[in-house]
Enzyme design. Structure first.
Site, mmCIF file in Angstrom:
data_model
loop_
_atom_site.group_PDB
_atom_site.id
_atom_site.type_symbol
_atom_site.label_atom_id
_atom_site.label_comp_id
_atom_site.label_asym_id
_atom_site.label_seq_id
_atom_site.Cartn_x
_atom_site.Cartn_y
_atom_site.Cartn_z
ATOM 1 N N LEU A 51 27.426 -48.949 -8.975
ATOM 2 C CA LEU A 51 26.873 -49.357 -7.691
ATOM 3 C C LEU A 51 25.365 -49.594 -7.757
ATOM 4 O O LEU A 51 24.824 -50.378 -6.987
ATOM 5 C CB LEU A 51 27.170 -48.282 -6.625
ATOM 6 C CG LEU A 51 28.655 -48.018 -6.354
ATOM 7 C CD1 LEU A 51 28.802 -46.894 -5.343
ATOM 8 C CD2 LEU A 51 29.338 -49.286 -5.844
ATOM 9 N N GLY A 52 24.704 -48.903 -8.666
ATOM 10 C CA GLY A 52 23.260 -49.078 -8.762
ATOM 11 C C GLY A 52 22.644 -48.132 -9.769
ATOM 12 O O GLY A 52 23.284 -47.176 -10.224
ATOM 13 N N ARG A 53 21.398 -48.414 -10.101
ATOM 14 C CA ARG A 53 20.651 -47.576 -11.040
ATOM 15 C C ARG A 53 19.346 -47.152 -10.385
ATOM 16 O O ARG A 53 18.677 -47.941 -9.722
ATOM 17 C CB ARG A 53 20.340 -48.312 -12.346
ATOM 18 C CG ARG A 53 21.534 -48.437 -13.276
ATOM 19 C CD ARG A 53 21.101 -48.904 -14.666
ATOM 20 N NE ARG A 53 22.174 -48.718 -15.628
ATOM 21 C CZ ARG A 53 23.047 -49.675 -15.941
ATOM 22 N NH1 ARG A 53 22.957 -50.863 -15.367
ATOM 23 N NH2 ARG A 53 24.004 -49.425 -16.822
ATOM 24 N N VAL A 91 24.615 -44.676 -10.412
ATOM 25 C CA VAL A 91 25.505 -44.320 -9.304
ATOM 26 C C VAL A 91 26.759 -45.177 -9.404
ATOM 27 O O VAL A 91 26.678 -46.411 -9.480
ATOM 28 C CB VAL A 91 24.818 -44.540 -7.940
ATOM 29 C CG1 VAL A 91 25.763 -44.137 -6.813
ATOM 30 C CG2 VAL A 91 23.518 -43.749 -7.860
ATOM 31 N N ASP A 128 8.858 -42.035 -3.220
ATOM 32 C CA ASP A 128 9.355 -43.299 -3.770
ATOM 33 C C ASP A 128 10.064 -44.096 -2.670
ATOM 34 O O ASP A 128 11.171 -44.585 -2.853
ATOM 35 C CB ASP A 128 10.296 -43.052 -4.939
ATOM 36 C CG ASP A 128 10.457 -44.291 -5.831
ATOM 37 O OD1 ASP A 128 9.610 -45.204 -5.733
ATOM 38 O OD2 ASP A 128 11.420 -44.349 -6.609
ATOM 39 N N GLY A 142 15.774 -44.187 -10.800
ATOM 40 C CA GLY A 142 14.895 -43.610 -11.807
ATOM 41 C C GLY A 142 15.506 -42.411 -12.497
ATOM 42 O O GLY A 142 15.088 -42.047 -13.600
ATOM 43 N N MET A 143 16.504 -41.789 -11.869
ATOM 44 C CA MET A 143 17.084 -40.577 -12.438
ATOM 45 C C MET A 143 18.438 -40.805 -13.093
ATOM 46 O O MET A 143 18.821 -40.060 -13.984
ATOM 47 C CB MET A 143 17.239 -39.514 -11.343
ATOM 48 C CG MET A 143 15.935 -39.125 -10.678
ATOM 49 S SD MET A 143 14.766 -38.400 -11.821
ATOM 50 C CE MET A 143 15.657 -36.946 -12.327
ATOM 51 N N GLY A 144 19.173 -41.805 -12.636
ATOM 52 C CA GLY A 144 20.498 -41.989 -13.205
ATOM 53 C C GLY A 144 21.242 -43.142 -12.574
ATOM 54 O O GLY A 144 20.699 -43.898 -11.769
#
Length: 577
Positions: free
Chosen positions: A14-16, A22, A130, A18-20
């Site tokens: 579904l998306g990226r 999804v 952020d 800064g931490m990981g």
């Protein structure tokens, strides 16, 4: 075949962040589709990133605000950290803006919802750090969620906004100037970023479009905030002013809260610009004398007939909520209506033959003033109402006793009134100058007490209390003793590990609270509980030596009491006073 991750069947990406990454996933234990966020493999062995990921999970799980995505579970499976949260069907705001600038009213409605999530985080002592369009999810019915608290940090000075290597964390396009230094960072950095997002929504462009990171950094530090109307001349100039203040270089010049920025933006859309003055036409012929009764008074160039309109007095656009548009309610009962200038008609024009009448009236007025001044001076001089230059007979014992008693009563009443006046001047902004705030009897050790029936303004999401009570103390010792007696009487223990109002997760306790701009101060406690059929939120303000309590007859269960606590967070703690 879908990847298996513990009880989850991992689906599409579904998306990226800064931490990981999804992914859409199916939770086989609870039979539901969820959004599964897992720490990226490249960061999984980095203890700093693992600590940040755990912090995001705890932060998002404890923030109970409609515009923060609910967290189902978090932890580690086979050593890989994960976060299980509600799946939101929609697009991020970056994708929405790619289709072109948003209608200003829609943009402001979306921004107001993000502001609600930010104010809740700031009230919990957290800075998102952020805020950007790609971290704002928009559902098909325009309900907004703020996501990715992975780099959120405490607003305490001990917290840092740098990595161990000194690299700035966050997206440069929306980064506040103070984020590039080593000073303290608080919620006003998120206000700056939210103003940048507002600019992007109404123009379709980032505030500063630079070719390099160095140029972008310089723009945030030195370049004046851009005017949105320069891109779209149809945008109101008042909205330029809102963005300009939200993006002020100095945090102290910005709006104190995200909610304040959203409110100002909504008002900017209804502000009518002043009419452009027109020069008076030159006379084509010499003026002709006319009888006095035929002269028509000239109106000042550019002025409009009828009563003047107060700037910013138009309606505020509705704010989207889960149940549909929420319209701003009318002012609560007890709140004085806004008043414009009052014109007092002058006396009728007197005939020329009676000029002596105004002079006589003026003389009488001056005489009255002189009498009052003499009385005032003599009273302050020791209670003798006679003129100091007049020799009088000594008063009798009975007369002296009566005069002394009257003076004592006068002094006591004046002192009490002065304490009430001081307390009224120290009320939070949401109650200050409210005619519904009246003096009420005070308890032991309290210098003055005022009870307010209604607030000056409404929260866009949470219901207000039935009333607010404020106590003034002459010193900190009396203030501390008053609050200590309260918690002792109700058997409320102290626990500073969490905020003082956590009715959904904790039993009643009191704790130090964080202000948006600084650390907790000694003695500044807050607590919430239900007693005598009334939900209550108490707090101690050592700056003003006042203690306040919000009372609500409907906040009797943990959920309603929690909402009362959020009302206090947004309307009092996070607002200027």
């Amino acid at each position: 075949m879908a990847e298996a991750f513990g009880p989850y069947r991992v689906g599409e990406l579904l998306g990226r962040g800064g931490m990981g990454d999804v992914h859409r996933a199916y939770d086989t234990v609870h039979d539901r589709v969820v959004a599964l966020k897992r720490l990226s493999a490249v960061h999984n062995d980095d203890e700093e990133f693992r600590a940040r990921f755990r912090r995001e999970s705890r932060i998002a799980a404890r923030l109970r605000e409609p515009h923060v995505i609910p967290i189902h579970a978090y932890g580690a499976i086979d050593g890989q950290l994960y976060l299980d949260m509600r799946l939101v069907e929609g697009r991020d705001l970056a994708a929405v803006v790619e289709g072109g600038p948003l209608d200003p009213a829609r943009a402001v409605r979306l921004i107001a919802q993000v502001a609600g999530a930010l104010d809740a985080a700031h009230a919990d002592g957290l800075v998102h750090r952020d805020v950007k369009p790609s971290n704002i999810l928009v559902t098909p019915d325009d309900f907004v969620y703020l996501v990715d608290f992975g780099i959120a940090r405490s607003a305490l000075p001990a917290g840092t906004h740098l990595t161990a290597s000194g690299a700035v964390i966050g997206t440069l396009d929306y980064l506040a100037p103070e984020r590039f230094g080593n000073g303290a960072v608080d919620g006003r950095a998120d206000v700056y970023a939210l103003a940048c997002v507002l600019h992007a929504c109404v123009t379709g462009r980032r505030p500063f479009e630079a070719d390099s990171a160095a140029a972008l950094l310089w723009a945030h530090l030195q370049q004046p905030p851009p005017a949105a109307s320069a891109t779209d001349p149809t945008l109101p100039r008042a909205l330029d002013d809102v963005i300009r203040q939200g993006m002020a270089k100095d945090p102290t010049d910005r709006y104190p809260t995200a909610g304040a920025l959203a409110t100002a933006a909504a008002r900017a859309l209804t502000t009518v610009p002043p009419p452009t003055p027109r020069p008076a036409p030159a006379p084509s012929s010499p003026p002709v004398a006319t009888p006095a009764s035929a002269v028509i008074p000239a109106r000042a160039p550019g002025s409009a007939p009828g009563p003047a309109r107060r700037p910013g007095s138009g309606p505020v656009p509705p704010v989207a909520t889960p149940s549909g548009p929420l319209r701003v309610p009318p002012p609560p009962s007890g709140t004085a209506p806004a008043r414009g200038p009052v014109t007092i008609p002058g006396p009728p024009t007197a005939p020329r033959s009676r000029k002596v009448a105004p002079i006589a009236a003026g003389a009488v007025g001056l005489l009255l003033v002189a009498v009052v001044l003499v009385w005032s001076v003599d009273w302050k001089g020791g209670g003798n109402l006679a003129s100091p230059t007049t020799t009088t007979e000594a008063p009798t014992t009975e007369a002296t006793s009566t005069t002394t008693a009257t003076a004592a009563t006068f002094t006591t009443t004046t002192k009490a009134d002065q304490q009430v006046t001081v307390l009224l001047s120290r009320l939070p902004a949401v109650y200050r100058d409210n005619p519904g705030c009246v003096p009420t009897p005070s308890g032991t050790g309290v210098a003055a007490t005022v009870t307010c029936a209604a607030a000056n303004s409404a929260h866009f999401r949470f219901p207000p209390p039935d009333e607010a009570v404020f106590h003034l103390f002459t010193d900190r010792t009396s203030q501390d003793a008053h609050f200590k007696a309260l918690v002792d009487a109700h058997g409320i223990p102290r626990d500073d590990s969490q905020g003082g109002c956590r009715p959904l997760t904790r039993s009643a306790h009191y704790a130090l609270y964080h202000r948006p701009e600084r650390d907790p101060a000694p003695g500044e406690y807050t607590t919430c509980f239900v007693a005598d059929g009334v939900g209550q939120v108490w707090w101690v303000d050592t700056r003003t030596t006042t203690t306040g309590v919000l009372r609500s007859s409907t906040a009797l269960d943990p959920d309603a009491l929690d909402q009362l606590g959020y009302w206090w967070n947004g309307m009092i703690l996070s607002s200027t006073s």
